[in-house]
Structure formats: structure tokens, C-alpha cells
Write a protein that holds these residues in place. Structure first.
Motif, PDB file in Angstrom:
ATOM      1  N   PHE A  59      -9.680   2.697   7.926  1.00 22.84           N
ATOM      2  CA  PHE A  59      -8.570   3.054   7.050  1.00 22.84           C
ATOM      3  C   PHE A  59      -7.859   4.284   7.622  1.00 22.84           C
ATOM      4  CE2 PHE A  59     -11.872   1.083   4.494  1.00 22.84           C
ATOM      5  CZ  PHE A  59     -11.164   0.100   3.814  1.00 22.84           C
ATOM      6  N   ASP A  60      -6.679   4.492   7.123  1.00 24.19           N
ATOM      7  CA  ASP A  60      -5.996   5.745   7.463  1.00 24.19           C
ATOM      8  C   ASP A  60      -6.616   6.897   6.684  1.00 24.19           C
ATOM      9  OD1 ASP A  60      -3.982   4.711   9.287  1.00 24.19           O
ATOM     10  OD2 ASP A  60      -3.081   3.764   7.538  1.00 24.19           O
ATOM     11  N   VAL A  61      -6.787   6.695   5.382  1.00 23.70           N
ATOM     12  CA  VAL A  61      -7.385   7.724   4.526  1.00 23.70           C
ATOM     13  C   VAL A  61      -8.431   7.081   3.637  1.00 23.70           C
ATOM     14  CG1 VAL A  61      -6.996   9.503   2.784  1.00 23.70           C
ATOM     15  CG2 VAL A  61      -5.250   9.082   4.532  1.00 23.70           C
ATOM     16  N   LEU A  62      -9.594   7.690   3.583  1.00 26.13           N
ATOM     17  CA  LEU A  62     -10.680   7.273   2.707  1.00 26.13           C
ATOM     18  C   LEU A  62     -10.886   8.358   1.659  1.00 26.13           C
ATOM     19  CD1 LEU A  62     -13.177   5.439   2.027  1.00 26.13           C
ATOM     20  CD2 LEU A  62     -14.457   6.830   3.662  1.00 26.13           C
ATOM     21  N   ILE A  63     -11.046   7.961   0.406  1.00 23.76           N
ATOM     22  CA  ILE A  63     -11.230   8.910  -0.687  1.00 23.76           C
ATOM     23  C   ILE A  63     -12.558   8.612  -1.362  1.00 23.76           C
ATOM     24  CG2 ILE A  63     -10.312   9.765  -2.873  1.00 23.76           C
ATOM     25  CD1 ILE A  63      -7.524   8.794  -1.809  1.00 23.76           C
ATOM     26  N   VAL A  64     -13.408   9.605  -1.479  1.00 21.38           N
ATOM     27  CA  VAL A  64     -14.718   9.462  -2.112  1.00 21.38           C
ATOM     28  C   VAL A  64     -14.615   9.972  -3.539  1.00 21.38           C
ATOM     29  CG1 VAL A  64     -17.169  10.040  -1.999  1.00 21.38           C
ATOM     30  CG2 VAL A  64     -15.856   9.761   0.117  1.00 21.38           C
ATOM     31  N   GLY A  65     -14.656   9.066  -4.495  1.00 22.62           N
ATOM     32  CA  GLY A  65     -14.598   9.424  -5.903  1.00 22.62           C
ATOM     33  C   GLY A  65     -13.300   9.009  -6.564  1.00 22.62           C
ATOM     34  N   ALA A  66     -13.411   8.134  -7.587  1.00 23.21           N
ATOM     35  CA  ALA A  66     -12.236   7.659  -8.310  1.00 23.21           C
ATOM     36  C   ALA A  66     -12.023   8.456  -9.589  1.00 23.21           C
ATOM     37  CB  ALA A  66     -12.368   6.162  -8.618  1.00 23.21           C
ATOM     38  N   GLY A  67     -12.008   9.781  -9.435  1.00 30.79           N
ATOM     39  CA  GLY A  67     -11.645  10.644 -10.543  1.00 30.79           C
ATOM     40  C   GLY A  67     -10.157  10.946 -10.509  1.00 30.79           C
ATOM     41  N   PRO A  68      -9.688  11.843 -11.366  1.00 40.58           N
ATOM     42  CA  PRO A  68      -8.253  12.155 -11.383  1.00 40.58           C
ATOM     43  C   PRO A  68      -7.718  12.638 -10.045  1.00 40.58           C
ATOM     44  CG  PRO A  68      -9.311  13.011 -13.361  1.00 40.58           C
ATOM     45  CD  PRO A  68     -10.410  12.523 -12.469  1.00 40.58           C
ATOM     46  N   ALA A  69      -8.489  13.470  -9.342  1.00 34.98           N
ATOM     47  CA  ALA A  69      -8.023  13.985  -8.053  1.00 34.98           C
ATOM     48  C   ALA A  69      -7.917  12.871  -7.017  1.00 34.98           C
ATOM     49  CB  ALA A  69      -8.953  15.084  -7.563  1.00 34.98           C
ATOM     50  N   GLY A  70      -8.976  12.057  -6.909  1.00 33.55           N
ATOM     51  CA  GLY A  70      -8.989  11.001  -5.911  1.00 33.55           C
ATOM     52  C   GLY A  70      -7.926   9.953  -6.149  1.00 33.55           C
ATOM     53  N   LEU A  71      -7.742   9.555  -7.397  1.00 37.52           N
ATOM     54  CA  LEU A  71      -6.747   8.532  -7.700  1.00 37.52           C
ATOM     55  C   LEU A  71      -5.334   9.065  -7.557  1.00 37.52           C
ATOM     56  CD1 LEU A  71      -8.597   6.911 -10.717  1.00 37.52           C
ATOM     57  CD2 LEU A  71      -8.259   5.898  -8.456  1.00 37.52           C
ATOM     58  N   ALA A  72      -5.111  10.341  -7.927  1.00 35.60           N
ATOM     59  CA  ALA A  72      -3.794  10.939  -7.719  1.00 35.60           C
ATOM     60  C   ALA A  72      -3.473  11.003  -6.234  1.00 35.60           C
ATOM     61  CB  ALA A  72      -3.752  12.335  -8.338  1.00 35.60           C
ATOM     62  N   ALA A  73      -4.488  11.321  -5.417  1.00 33.10           N
ATOM     63  CA  ALA A  73      -4.282  11.359  -3.976  1.00 33.10           C
ATOM     64  C   ALA A  73      -3.925   9.975  -3.444  1.00 33.10           C
ATOM     65  CB  ALA A  73      -5.536  11.888  -3.282  1.00 33.10           C
ATOM     66  N   ALA A  74      -4.633   8.956  -3.901  1.00 39.14           N
ATOM     67  CA  ALA A  74      -4.388   7.594  -3.431  1.00 39.14           C
ATOM     68  C   ALA A  74      -2.979   7.136  -3.793  1.00 39.14           C
ATOM     69  CB  ALA A  74      -5.424   6.654  -4.034  1.00 39.14           C
ATOM     70  N   ILE A  75      -2.577   7.411  -5.034  1.00 38.26           N
ATOM     71  CA  ILE A  75      -1.233   7.012  -5.467  1.00 38.26           C
ATOM     72  C   ILE A  75      -0.167   7.740  -4.652  1.00 38.26           C
ATOM     73  CG2 ILE A  75       0.392   7.170  -7.403  1.00 38.26           C
ATOM     74  CD1 ILE A  75      -2.048   6.667  -9.250  1.00 38.26           C
ATOM     75  N   ARG A  76      -0.363   9.037  -4.455  1.00 42.97           N
ATOM     76  CA  ARG A  76       0.635   9.814  -3.705  1.00 42.97           C
ATOM     77  C   ARG A  76       0.754   9.323  -2.273  1.00 42.97           C
ATOM     78  NH1 ARG A  76       4.876  11.111  -3.491  1.00 42.97           N
ATOM     79  NH2 ARG A  76       5.771  13.110  -2.902  1.00 42.97           N
ATOM     80  N   LEU A  77      -0.364   8.984  -1.656  1.00 44.07           N
ATOM     81  CA  LEU A  77      -0.315   8.460  -0.289  1.00 44.07           C
ATOM     82  C   LEU A  77       0.535   7.201  -0.209  1.00 44.07           C
ATOM     83  CD1 LEU A  77      -4.042   9.031   0.667  1.00 44.07           C
ATOM     84  CD2 LEU A  77      -2.107   9.963   1.949  1.00 44.07           C
ATOM     85  N   LYS A  78       0.346   6.299  -1.159  1.00 41.88           N
ATOM     86  CA  LYS A  78       1.084   5.043  -1.149  1.00 41.88           C
ATOM     87  C   LYS A  78       2.555   5.237  -1.526  1.00 41.88           C
ATOM     88  CE  LYS A  78      -1.412   1.420  -0.103  1.00 41.88           C
ATOM     89  NZ  LYS A  78      -1.037   0.573   1.045  1.00 41.88           N
ATOM     90  N   GLN A  79       2.830   6.246  -2.354  1.00 39.79           N
ATOM     91  CA  GLN A  79       4.225   6.552  -2.659  1.00 39.79           C
ATOM     92  C   GLN A  79       4.961   7.028  -1.415  1.00 39.79           C
ATOM     93  OE1 GLN A  79       3.695   9.442  -5.772  1.00 39.79           O
ATOM     94  NE2 GLN A  79       3.998   7.955  -7.425  1.00 39.79           N
ATOM     95  N   ILE A  80       4.283   7.804  -0.584  1.00 39.16           N
ATOM     96  CA  ILE A  80       4.893   8.342   0.627  1.00 39.16           C
ATOM     97  C   ILE A  80       4.987   7.276   1.707  1.00 39.16           C
ATOM     98  CG2 ILE A  80       4.614  10.021   2.495  1.00 39.16           C
ATOM     99  CD1 ILE A  80       3.162  11.828   0.438  1.00 39.16           C
ATOM    100  N   SER A  81       3.913   6.519   1.889  1.00 42.48           N
ATOM    101  CA  SER A  81       3.832   5.546   2.976  1.00 42.48           C
ATOM    102  C   SER A  81       3.198   4.256   2.464  1.00 42.48           C
ATOM    103  CB  SER A  81       3.021   6.126   4.144  1.00 42.48           C
ATOM    104  OG  SER A  81       2.953   5.205   5.210  1.00 42.48           O
ATOM    105  N   PRO A  82       3.997   3.325   1.962  1.00 39.72           N
ATOM    106  CA  PRO A  82       3.445   2.096   1.363  1.00 39.72           C
ATOM    107  C   PRO A  82       2.564   1.274   2.289  1.00 39.72           C
ATOM    108  CG  PRO A  82       5.767   2.358   0.792  1.00 39.72           C
ATOM    109  CD  PRO A  82       5.457   3.398   1.829  1.00 39.72           C
ATOM    110  N   ASP A  83       2.755   1.397   3.592  1.00 43.19           N
ATOM    111  CA  ASP A  83       1.960   0.603   4.532  1.00 43.19           C
ATOM    112  C   ASP A  83       0.657   1.286   4.944  1.00 43.19           C
ATOM    113  OD1 ASP A  83       3.893  -1.395   4.546  1.00 43.19           O
ATOM    114  OD2 ASP A  83       5.018  -0.449   6.184  1.00 43.19           O
ATOM    115  N   MET A  84       0.422   2.464   4.449  1.00 40.68           N
ATOM    116  CA  MET A  84      -0.796   3.181   4.825  1.00 40.68           C
ATOM    117  C   MET A  84      -2.028   2.475   4.254  1.00 40.68           C
ATOM    118  SD  MET A  84      -1.712   7.191   4.104  1.00 40.68           S
ATOM    119  CE  MET A  84      -0.197   7.729   4.892  1.00 40.68           C
ATOM    120  N   ALA A  85      -3.098   2.431   5.032  1.00 42.62           N
ATOM    121  CA  ALA A  85      -4.356   1.829   4.575  1.00 42.62           C
ATOM    122  C   ALA A  85      -5.174   2.902   3.862  1.00 42.62           C
ATOM    123  CB  ALA A  85      -5.131   1.266   5.761  1.00 42.62           C
ATOM    124  N   VAL A  86      -5.337   2.753   2.541  1.00 50.32           N
ATOM    125  CA  VAL A  86      -6.009   3.744   1.709  1.00 50.32           C
ATOM    126  C   VAL A  86      -7.137   3.075   0.945  1.00 50.32           C
ATOM    127  CG1 VAL A  86      -5.759   5.449  -0.132  1.00 50.32           C
ATOM    128  CG2 VAL A  86      -3.850   5.024   1.444  1.00 50.32           C
TER     129      VAL A  86
END
Length: 543
Positions: A9-36
Motif C-alpha cells: 500500500f501507499d499508506v497503512l494505518i493501524v487502528g480504526a479510531g477517529p484519528a486513523g479513519l480521519a487520516a484515511a479519508i483525508r488521504l483519499k480526498q487528496i489523492s483518490p488513486d492512493m492505496a490506503v
């Protein structure tokens, strides 16, 4: 060693809490083709998420400006604020401190918020794997390259059982750790990369919570009540919350600072006593308890923030410790940290994965320029003031910090490590707690039952004594087994004392993953590590 499959993946996030999910959403908002990808040890997104919770919507407004059009289930606008000082029989209303004003905020189920954010993330193309516990960090040439997750079927003896699964290597250019308070991988990263260098020690609280259904005639949607004082002594930091949300739901909880000195104190039993106070009894009588949970909280704030970045990754949310203690809120700061880390990672990856810098230095720099930094800096002296001067001195210090210096005092108070604050048993006064009545007050085991906690029995214990020989001379002889009292889930049990052979029994299957034992053990001899994926509590939607 069994070979593992791997995914990139481009970015891996450990933990689906508010911080992790906000990070995942923001990544996809910036770069929809990014592998998250997001991995979560709970059986589903939100299953391990416990909080009061009142949400300050600042970060949510920045991330998803139209969120109020379709909010998470049970979201209720905060209304009337009350702040009480309790004696054993009376409740004295105090002016609500400005940090605790909740106009414009929302009472929420944080588990529902995470489920809602998870659905938003998946709709953008984020891959989320619940029940997939990250048990090992992959480090190569000094750089974090991802994690090993999904290892299952190892027997209690440490052998590969009939249902053994070796797990997968989830690799990424950047890995963001949002494990929450005292995460098991984060703890190792702290040591490996010396991330606490230059920071004050982290200090913690234990939050214990119940969810009640009460008669509708007693229910005022949006009511917010906090208390301090009784039942705690003046040398112990803590207080309560009570939030009314939905149609008839009440979230009631109690936080005890884990720097309490009396080894005989039981945070769980103090919480049960709190509910017998007339101010709370009047609300809860006639109602029904429907859920229970507990978790540790980072309370160190500004001066305890560690180094946030290391080669190949970063800490976000409560893994780093962005809780605003006087405000009793941390979801908004956790989300903002995840968003800023995501923006830094996206900018780095825009150069191409091969050219992406090893260290995300843009993230801590952006955090210092954001609203998170001054918010935490302004309240930095309030929590340590209670540790330094006790309840009344701490209250006076908080007033001076808030109304005189307005957060700009020319000094910064220091924290101390919680486990060193515990006094030996012979220096402490024993505390007698009343037996639970099963109506308003309860025991630990019936409470754990309501948390829906479950662990696969034939697996290595995820709670371990680093040196079993230390328990008798340290925990028993000096402190009389404090773990049997501070654990809110009856995991630790001292047996055999009457026969002259005291020994410790660890009921790991009861563990609600609060991490208190990893923090408060007087010799730091208990190690909490991640059990098999989906093990632990399964908090219902109202939590």
C-alpha cells in the motif's frame, strides 16, 4: 518460519479510531488513486471504541463539512451544562469552567462515529480489515515498512494449532499508528526510536463507563453534567461525567488519575459508590444498565507529546496523546492529527514512492502551526497542578491559569510516572467498599459480561509478567496485589494468602483492553500485548 503473503500500500494505518479513519479519508480526498489500508483489532469498526463522549465538531467540520446532513446514529446537540462539587451527601453547583462549556458540541456514541467514518472511508475506496490485529512491526534497515497482522491459531503453548494462520505482511511506504492509548506496537516504537526523548513522562487516567436506559420523564436530551470531589480523597485526581442522549440513554462514567497513591483504592468500586450519591441516584433509579466498558486515557497533554515521526511512519491520535484534559475531549484533536499526518504523507508520496522522504517532518511542523498546538499549550499546567498540590491546590492553580494567566504562564509544570506514585500497603489506609446491590451498583464479573468480552481460550496469554519471580516480593509483600483492585475486569486475582502461599492468577479472558495494568504495575512487570484479532470487548452502538 512459515512464509507469509504480503500486500503493498501507499499508506497503512493501524487502528480504526477517529484519528486513523480521519487520516484515511483525508488521504483519499487528496489523492483518490492512493492505496490506503486500515487494520483494526476489534471484530468490527467501533467494537473497541469507548468514550464519554462529547464531540467538539471542529475537525469534523474541516474533514466533512456537510456531516450534519446525515450524522452518526444517536448524535444529540449538547444542551445544559452543570458542574458539581460533591460531598458524601450534598452536591454544590460550581461555575462551569470555560474549557468545559459545550455550546455547539454534540453528545455522541464514539463507536457509532467510528462506524460512520468507516463507511465514509470505504466509500472512498479505503480498504478496512477489522478483526485483523497487528502483532508485529516490520522494520528493515532501520525503517518501518509495515506490520504483520492476522496471525491466528497459535496455541497456549506457543505452537501452531490446527487452525493456524500465519497472517500477512502489510507493507507500505508510510505506516501511521493510531492504536489509541498505550498501544502495544507504539510502546515498542517509543523505545526503539527513543521517541520520548525530551518529553515529560506520560501520565494516565482510567475511565470506567456504563450505559443506562432511564425513564423518559427523567431524560433531558443534551444534558451534560460533570462532578468532582466525593468519593475520592483530596490526594487523588478524578471526576465523573453524565451525558443524556438519544431518547432515553445515559452515559455515566468516572475517571481516576492513575497517579493515585493509595494501593487499596479500587477505581471500579469508587465508581460504584459514586452512583449512590443522591445527585446520580435520582437520575438512575428506575433505569437499567445495558453496557459497560473501561479504557486508559493519556492525560499528560502538551508537555508529554513524544516525537511524532520516525523513519517510515508517524504517531497519530491517542497513540501520541492529544487529549485536552480540562476540556475532557480528545476526539477533535485526534482527528486533526490524523488529517495533518495524511496531508504530510500525501505530499511526500506525490514525489513518487521511491523519492518519498524517510521521515515525515512536515507532519509535526504542521501540527505546531495548527489550532491543536495552542489549545493544548494553554491548558498544560492544569492537570499537573493537581498532582503537585492536591485537590484544593489544583483547583486554585486551575483558576489562576485560566482566569489570570489565560494559558500564558511563564512556566510549565512537570509530570511524574504513575506507577512510582503508589505507596506500600503499610503506609496506606484501607478502604472498605459496600457490597453491590445488583440494581444500582454491580460487581466486576457481571460488568464484564455486559462488555461482550471474548477471547479465544487456546492462545498465548496476552497479559504476561516479564519476571514472575517479582510478583511475591514486590506486588504482594509491599503493595498487597494492587492489580487485583485497579483492574476493572477481574483479570488479576491473588489466591492462597490464607494458606500462606499467595500467588497470582491471571484471567486473561476477562480483559477489556483498558491497558491499566501495563501502566500502573509498581515495578512495570506486566506487559499487555495484542491478542488474536477480534478478541476483547464488543461495545454496542450506544457506547
Amino acid at each position: 518460519m512459515t512464509e507469509r503473503e504480503s500486500m503493498e500500500f501507499d499508506v497503512l494505518i493501524v487502528g480504526a479510531g477517529p484519528a486513523g479513519l480521519a487520516a484515511a479519508i483525508r488521504l483519499k480526498q487528496i489523492s483518490p488513486d492512493m492505496a490506503v489500508c486500515v487494520v483494526e483489532k476489534g471484530s468490527e469498526v467501533g467494537a473497541h471504541t469507548l468514550s464519554g463522549a462529547v464531540l467538539e465538531p471542529r475537525a469534523m467540520d474541516e474533514l466533512l463539512p456537510d456531516w450534519r446532513e446525515d450524522p452518526p446514529a444517536l448524535t444529540t446537540p449538547a444542551g445544559e451544562d452543570s458542574f458539581l462539587y460533591l460531598t458524601a451527601t450534598k452536591a454544590h453547583k460550581l461555575p462551569t469552567p470555560p474549557h468545559m462549556h459545550n455550546h455547539g458540541n454534540y453528545i455522541v456514541s464514539l463507536g457509532n462515529v467510528c462506524r460512520w467514518l468507516g463507511a465514509k472511508a470505504e466509500a472512498l475506496g479505503v480498504e478496512i480489515y477489522p478483526g485483523f490485529a497487528a502483532s508485529e512491526t516490520i522494520v528493515e534497515d532501520g525503517r518501518v515498512r509495515g506490520v504483520v497482522a492476522g496471525v491466528m491459531g497459535i496455541t497456549r503453548e506457543g505452537e501452531e494449532g490446527p487452525n493456524f494462520q500465519p497472517g500477512m505482511e502489510l507493507r507500505a511506504t508510510y505506516t501511521l499508528f493510531g492504536e489509541g492509548c498505550r498501544g502495544s506496537l507504539t510502546k515498542k516504537l517509543m523505545a526503539q526510536y527513543n521517541l520520548r526523548e525530551g518529553a515529560q513522562p506520560q501520565t494516565y487516567g482510567l475511565g470506567i463507563k456504563e450505559l443506562w436506559e432511564i425513564p423518559k420523564e427523567k431524560h433531558t436530551p443534551g444534558k451534560v453534567l460533570h462532578s468532582t470531589g466525593w468519593p475520592l480523597q483530596s490526594d487523588t485526581y478524578g471526576g465523573s461525567w453524565l451525558y443524556m442522549f438519544g431518547e432515553n440513554l445515559v452515559s455515566i462514567g468516572f475517571v481516576v488519575g492513575l497517579d493515585y497513591p493509595n494501593t487499596w483504592l479500587s477505581p471500579f468500586d469508587e465508581f460504584q459508590r459514586l452512583k449512590t450519591h443522591p445527585a446520580f441516584r435520582a437520575i438512575l433509579e428506575g433505569g437499567k444498565r445495558v453496557a459497560y466498558g473501561a479504557r486508559a486515557l493519556n492525560e499528560g497533554g502538551f508537555q508529554s507529546i513524544p516525537k511524532l515521526v520516525f523513519p517510515g511512519g508517524a504517531l497519530i491520535g491517542d497513540s501520541a496523546g492529544f487529549l485536552n484534559v480540562p476540556k475532557i475531549k480528545g476526539t477533535h484533536t485526534a482527528m486533526k492529527s490524523g488529517m495533518l499526518a495524511a496531508e504530510a504523507a500525501a505530499a511526500a508520496l506525490a514525489q513518487g514512492p521511491e523519492e518519498a522522504p524517510a521521515v515525515l517532518d512536515a507532519y509535526p511542523a504542521a501540527l505546531r502551526e495548527s489550532w491543536v498546538w495552542p489549545e493544548l499549550q494553554e491548558v498544560r499546567n492544569i492537570r499537573p497542578g493537581f498532582a503537585k498540590w492536591g485537590f484544593w491546590g489544583g483547583m486554585l492553580n486551575a483558576a489562576v491559569e485560566t482566569y489570570v494567566f489565560r494559558g500564558k504562564a511563564p512556566w510549565t509544570l512537570a509530570h511524574h510516572t504513575d506507577h512510582k506514585a503508589t505507596k506500600p500497603a503499610d503506609q496506606c489506609q484501607k478502604i472498605s467498599y459496600p457490597k453491590p446491590d445488583g440494581v444500582l451498583t454491580f460487581d466486576r464479573l457481571s460488568s464484564v459480561f455486559l462488555s461482550n468480552t471474548n477471547h479465544e481460550e487456546d492462545q498465548p496469554a496476552h497479559l504476561k509478567l516479564r519476571d514472575p519471580s517479582l510478583w511475591k516480593p514486590v506486588n504482594w509483600d509491599r503493595f498487597r496485589s494492587p492489580e487485583s483492585r485497579y483492574c476493572p475486569a477481574a483479570v488479576y486475582e491473588a489466591v492462597g494468602a490464607e494458606e500462606g502461599d499467595p500467588r497470582l492468577v491471571i484471567n486473561a479472558q476477562n480483559c477489556v483492553h483498558c491497558k491499566t495494568c501495563d501502566i500502573k504495575d509498581p515495578d512495570q512487570n506486566i506487559d499487555w500485548c495484542t491478542p488474536e484479532g477480534a478478541g476483547g470487548p464488543n461495545y454496542i452502538g450506544g457506547m
